[in-house]
Design a protein around this motif. Structure first.
Motif, PDB file in Angstrom:
ATOM      1  N   LEU A 126     -35.353  50.201  -5.963  1.00  0.00           N
ATOM      2  CA  LEU A 126     -36.218  51.127  -6.519  1.00  0.00           C
ATOM      3  C   LEU A 126     -36.912  51.011  -7.939  1.00  0.00           C
ATOM      4  O   LEU A 126     -38.181  51.092  -8.114  1.00  0.00           O
ATOM      5  CB  LEU A 126     -35.586  52.497  -6.362  1.00  0.00           C
ATOM      6  N   GLY A 127     -36.065  50.221  -8.738  1.00  0.00           N
ATOM      7  CA  GLY A 127     -36.598  50.262 -10.110  1.00  0.00           C
ATOM      8  C   GLY A 127     -37.664  49.223  -9.907  1.00  0.00           C
ATOM      9  O   GLY A 127     -38.570  49.021 -10.709  1.00  0.00           O
ATOM     10  N   SER A 128     -37.350  48.077  -8.959  1.00  0.00           N
ATOM     11  CA  SER A 128     -38.159  46.886  -8.981  1.00  0.00           C
ATOM     12  C   SER A 128     -39.674  47.451  -8.262  1.00  0.00           C
ATOM     13  O   SER A 128     -40.606  47.065  -8.552  1.00  0.00           O
ATOM     14  CB  SER A 128     -37.689  45.919  -8.058  1.00  0.00           C
ATOM     15  N   SER A 129     -39.413  48.507  -7.515  1.00  0.00           N
ATOM     16  CA  SER A 129     -40.658  48.948  -6.777  1.00  0.00           C
ATOM     17  C   SER A 129     -41.581  49.789  -7.839  1.00  0.00           C
ATOM     18  O   SER A 129     -42.696  49.771  -7.599  1.00  0.00           O
ATOM     19  CB  SER A 129     -40.353  50.084  -5.537  1.00  0.00           C
ATOM     20  N   GLY A 130     -40.939  50.415  -8.588  1.00  0.00           N
ATOM     21  CA  GLY A 130     -41.567  51.220  -9.828  1.00  0.00           C
ATOM     22  C   GLY A 130     -42.433  50.085 -10.526  1.00  0.00           C
ATOM     23  O   GLY A 130     -43.594  50.483 -10.995  1.00  0.00           O
ATOM     24  N   TRP A 131     -41.731  49.083 -10.965  1.00  0.00           N
ATOM     25  CA  TRP A 131     -42.462  48.103 -11.905  1.00  0.00           C
ATOM     26  C   TRP A 131     -43.592  47.422 -10.854  1.00  0.00           C
ATOM     27  O   TRP A 131     -44.785  47.238 -11.489  1.00  0.00           O
ATOM     28  CB  TRP A 131     -41.657  46.882 -11.980  1.00  0.00           C
ATOM     29  N   VAL A 187     -31.585  57.451 -10.807  1.00  0.00           N
ATOM     30  CA  VAL A 187     -32.026  56.634 -11.696  1.00  0.00           C
ATOM     31  C   VAL A 187     -33.057  55.693 -11.161  1.00  0.00           C
ATOM     32  O   VAL A 187     -34.280  55.428 -11.667  1.00  0.00           O
ATOM     33  CB  VAL A 187     -31.016  55.879 -12.412  1.00  0.00           C
ATOM     34  N   GLY A 188     -32.730  55.093  -9.848  1.00  0.00           N
ATOM     35  CA  GLY A 188     -33.848  54.144  -9.332  1.00  0.00           C
ATOM     36  C   GLY A 188     -35.142  55.005  -8.717  1.00  0.00           C
ATOM     37  O   GLY A 188     -35.884  54.522  -9.196  1.00  0.00           O
ATOM     38  N   SER A 189     -34.709  56.071  -8.372  1.00  0.00           N
ATOM     39  CA  SER A 189     -36.023  56.918  -7.871  1.00  0.00           C
ATOM     40  C   SER A 189     -36.938  57.153  -9.146  1.00  0.00           C
ATOM     41  O   SER A 189     -37.980  57.315  -9.132  1.00  0.00           O
ATOM     42  CB  SER A 189     -35.478  58.273  -7.323  1.00  0.00           C
ATOM     43  N   THR A 190     -36.141  57.589 -10.324  1.00  0.00           N
ATOM     44  CA  THR A 190     -36.973  57.968 -11.461  1.00  0.00           C
ATOM     45  C   THR A 190     -37.741  56.891 -11.870  1.00  0.00           C
ATOM     46  O   THR A 190     -38.854  56.703 -12.107  1.00  0.00           O
ATOM     47  CB  THR A 190     -35.895  58.427 -12.740  1.00  0.00           C
ATOM     48  N   PHE A 191     -37.427  55.491 -12.008  1.00  0.00           N
ATOM     49  CA  PHE A 191     -38.191  54.430 -12.490  1.00  0.00           C
ATOM     50  C   PHE A 191     -39.210  54.222 -11.182  1.00  0.00           C
ATOM     51  O   PHE A 191     -40.495  53.729 -11.788  1.00  0.00           O
ATOM     52  CB  PHE A 191     -37.284  53.016 -12.291  1.00  0.00           C
TER      53      PHE A 191
END
Length: 273
Positions: free
Chosen positions: A30-35, A236-240
């Motif tokens: 999810l963090g990578s998807s945000g980036w 946290v991942g969803s937030t990113f």
């Protein structure tokens, strides 16, 4: 210091390799998807869909992807996770208070989404079938893991600090605020209209994606109800991811409306981001 605080507010991670792997996977993916959203590589749905053209290389063969109507695509995204939530009550009728609160919140979250797709949102165009399947499986797996993860800690000693009632309040505020701003978005278009407008009302005067802000608040509420590692990693991942998506959405509105878009409006967090 941080570790000692965490040990006071969350259960020890269950000795289950699959749940531990899912915790790490959600946080990283999810963090990578945000980036990727910030970099312009968007999940192909809603206004951020691209036309998949390549202007720099005219010799590249464009592969036409399968499409589905937007309303059908969004319904399929959320329905399996909603069914999984309801199924947990049939498969496991009894459970302690925290377990029942977690699965009720997860089910309510996805039921709201399904009802919004059917009765609130207005749709135009289509979306990638691949995106529909990917997101649907992701939500189904996440909802199922969140419920199963909570079952694994039943009977263990409660955390020193009890956050479940704080979590209930946060979840209700999050789901209510998210619905309210989705409702405002649905009222932007008259019947038959397909164009986009700058959203107004509620927190839209401060941020372009207040519905994302309240969605995160809802996930944080579930994390506080659960007080386990998996939903915290998911939150946290969803937030990113939603920060990246909201940043891209703000850029889209700026490019679409140019001088008409208020520069002081942030992406997702009022006055901050």
């Amino acid at each position: 210091m941080v570790l000692s605080v965490l040990l006071n507010i969350i259960y020890p991670p269950p000795a289950n390799l699959a749940v531990t792997a899912m915790s790490v996977f959600n946080l990283v993916s999810l963090g990578s998807s945000g980036w990727m959203e910030v970099q312009g590589k968007h999940l192909q749905y809603a206004k951020l869909q691209s036309d998949n053209t390549n202007e720099n290389n005219k010799n590249v063969k464009i592969v036409e992807k399968a499409k589905v109507p937007s309303q059908l695509g969004m319904f399929v995204m959320y329905a399996p996770a909603c069914i999984a939530g309801f199924s947990s009550f049939a498969l496991r009728p009894s459970g302690d208070l925290r377990f029942n609160l977690v699965r009720s919140a997860v089910t309510a979250h996805f039921l709201k989404r399904v009802l919004e797709v059917l009765f609130v949102h207005k749709f135009s165009g289509s979306m990638d079938a691949e995106t529909m399947v990917t997101v649907s499986l992701s939500y189904l797996l996440s909802a199922s893991t969140m419920i199963y993860n909570q079952e694994l800690v039943e009977g263990l000693s409660e955390p020193v600090i009890d956050l479940k009632y704080v979590g209930i309040a946060m979840f209700l505020l999050g789901i209510g605020g998210n619905f309210y701003h989705h409702f405002l978005l649905s009222k932007l278009r008259e019947d038959g209209e397909k164009g986009y407008k700058i959203p107004q009302g509620g927190l839209f005067s401060l941020v372009i994606c207040p519905h994302y802000f309240f969605e995160i608040l809802g996930f944080l509420g579930i994390s506080c109800i659960s007080q386990t590692l998996y939903p915290l990693c998911f939150t946290v991942g969803s937030t990113f991811y939603l920060m990246g998506r909201s940043y891209a959405t703000r850029e889209w509105y700026e490019s679409k409306f140019e001088d008409d878009f208020p520069k002081e409006i942030k992406a997702m967090i009022p006055y901050i981001f």
